[in-house]
Scaffold this active site. Structure first.
Site, PDB file in Angstrom:
ATOM      1  N   TYR A 106       0.981  -1.073   0.024  1.00  0.00           N
ATOM      2  CA  TYR A 106       0.082   0.000   0.041  1.00  0.00           C
ATOM      3  C   TYR A 106       0.806   1.343   0.068  1.00  0.00           C
ATOM      4  CZ  TYR A 106      -3.889  -2.942   1.504  1.00  0.00           C
ATOM      5  OH  TYR A 106      -4.831  -3.964   1.423  1.00  0.00           O
ATOM      6  N   LYS A 329     -16.029   7.596  10.981  1.00  0.00           N
ATOM      7  CA  LYS A 329     -16.827   7.687  12.405  1.00  0.00           C
ATOM      8  C   LYS A 329     -18.035   6.701  12.294  1.00  0.00           C
ATOM      9  CE  LYS A 329     -18.611  10.926  15.852  1.00  0.00           C
ATOM     10  NZ  LYS A 329     -20.161  10.320  15.864  1.00  0.00           N
TER      11      LYS A 329
END
Length: 374
Positions: A106, A329
């Site tokens: 990544y 979130k």
């Protein structure tokens, strides 16, 4: 098995007597989380009540624990601004995530490691609170390169160990410094694949304390059986990370892994981007599905939260990737509601057995896993 408020919830037999045992020692023979999920409606309700933002651990077959909710950190390094993974991981830990999924390939493990170390330094978490999964890339399959690859990840993270180290793909590429080796005609250059030899090198890494647990990713049943049936097997794979979402529910792989005490970790649990270079656009956008939207409206949630809750409620670990602080979130806010049995069955009925992530550019590799039924 499920960890809840410091206790281990188990079901002794079909009379559904609930036993609580303090989580100090291992208890061989206790049913797995999958058994707990599928053995009856009352058991499922108890599990649902037990899942909380603070306590959603699953015990792996080697005794270590993995949080059911994790954060994926993949971002195309060509377009992802520097510092994005760093900020996202720091924020995720503040929100409550304790499981971070990353990889050397990544190209952002240095940012992920920095974020983890800073949250440890400021007292938000201890190292043992964080579950980090790293991955062995295709160019490091030869046994003599396996430990070097893991040590490279540890050096990049600046951590002493990872919690889980997995073979990212059962496809060996030409070893070297180039992660995506190609010949003069632009064709990928493969390497002889010996998954059992690679696995033995991984077992040595676990024995050396460089990783607590070992797993695989994108392995078919046949490839898993190669490892499970390997003569002299010391450490079995505890996870198989695969694509898993309401449009691709993986029932056959779920059953096989349940029988072999392997936890499924679902990547792309919300579908994927619509990048035609690697995404199957024949599969419609998951989060626009009418059923998911309808259920989301009922609970005043998003369709993404319903899709995540569906998998978690099935005992599938989810690792949604997001660099949006709002969505990071929101994705975590799935522990204040649960789906009914009828809703779970309805979502299971959405299965289309179509992959978003086909990896067709490597479909000519001898070990390409998606030619197999599952």
């Amino acid at each position: 098995m499920l960890e809840y408020l410091g206790c281990r919830i188990t079901f002794i037999h079909s009379s559904m007597v609930l036993g609580l045992r303090h989580n100090k020692n291992k208890h061989p023979g206790i049913p797995s989380l999958y058994d707990l999920l599928i053995c009856g409606r009352n058991k499922r309700r108890i599990l649902n009540m037990a899942l909380t933002a603070e306590s959603h651990l699953v015990t792996l077959s080697d005794g270590f624990k993995i949080p059911l909710m994790g954060l994926g950190t993949y971002g195309d390094p060509r377009v992802t601004p520097k510092g994005t993974a760093y900020e996202s991981v720091k924020y995720a830990i503040d929100v409550g995530y304790r499981h971070i999924d990353g990889a050397l390939v990544y190209f952002n493990e240095h940012e992920v490691g920095q974020a983890i170390r800073e949250k440890i330094a400021d007292g938000t978490v201890k190292r043992e609170d964080i579950f980090y999964c790293g991955k062995l890339w295709n160019t490091f399959h030869p046994p003599e390169l396996v430990r070097l690859a893991l040590e490279r990840t540890l050096k990049t993270l600046e951590l002493d160990y990872v919690d889980l180290y997995i073979i990212e793909l059962p496809l060996a590429f030409k070893p070297g410094d180039v992660f995506y080796p190609k010949d003069e005609n632009g064709k990928y250059v493969y390497h002889e694949t010996d998954l059992c030899a690679t696995w033995e090198a991984l077992e040595a890494c676990k024995d050396a304390g460089l990783t607590k647990s070992l797993g695989v990713s994108n392995f078919s049943k046949r490839q898993l059986e190669l490892i499970l049936n390997k003569p002299g097997l010391k450490h079995k794979p505890v996870t198989n990370q695969i694509e898993c979402h309401p449009y691709f529910t993986q029932p056959k792989m779920m059953e096989f892994c349940k029988k072999n005490d392997i936890i499924i970790v679902g990547y792309s649990p919300l579908g994927t981007s619509r990048d035609p270079s690697w995404v199957n656009l024949k599969c419609p956008p998951l989060l626009e599905d009418e059923l998911l939207v309808s259920i989301a409206n009922k609970y005043k949630k998003t369709s993404a939260q319903v899709a995540l809750r569906f998998n978690v409620q099935r005992g599938v670990v989810v690792i949604p990737k997001s660099f949006s602080l709002k969505r990071i979130k929101e994705n975590f806010e799935i522990f204040d509601f649960s789906l009914t049995d009828d809703e779970m069955k309805a979502i299971e009925g959405l299965n289309k057995n179509i992959r978003f992530v086909e990896l067709l550019m490597w479909s000519d590799h001898p070990e390409y896993p998606f030619h197999d039924d599952y």
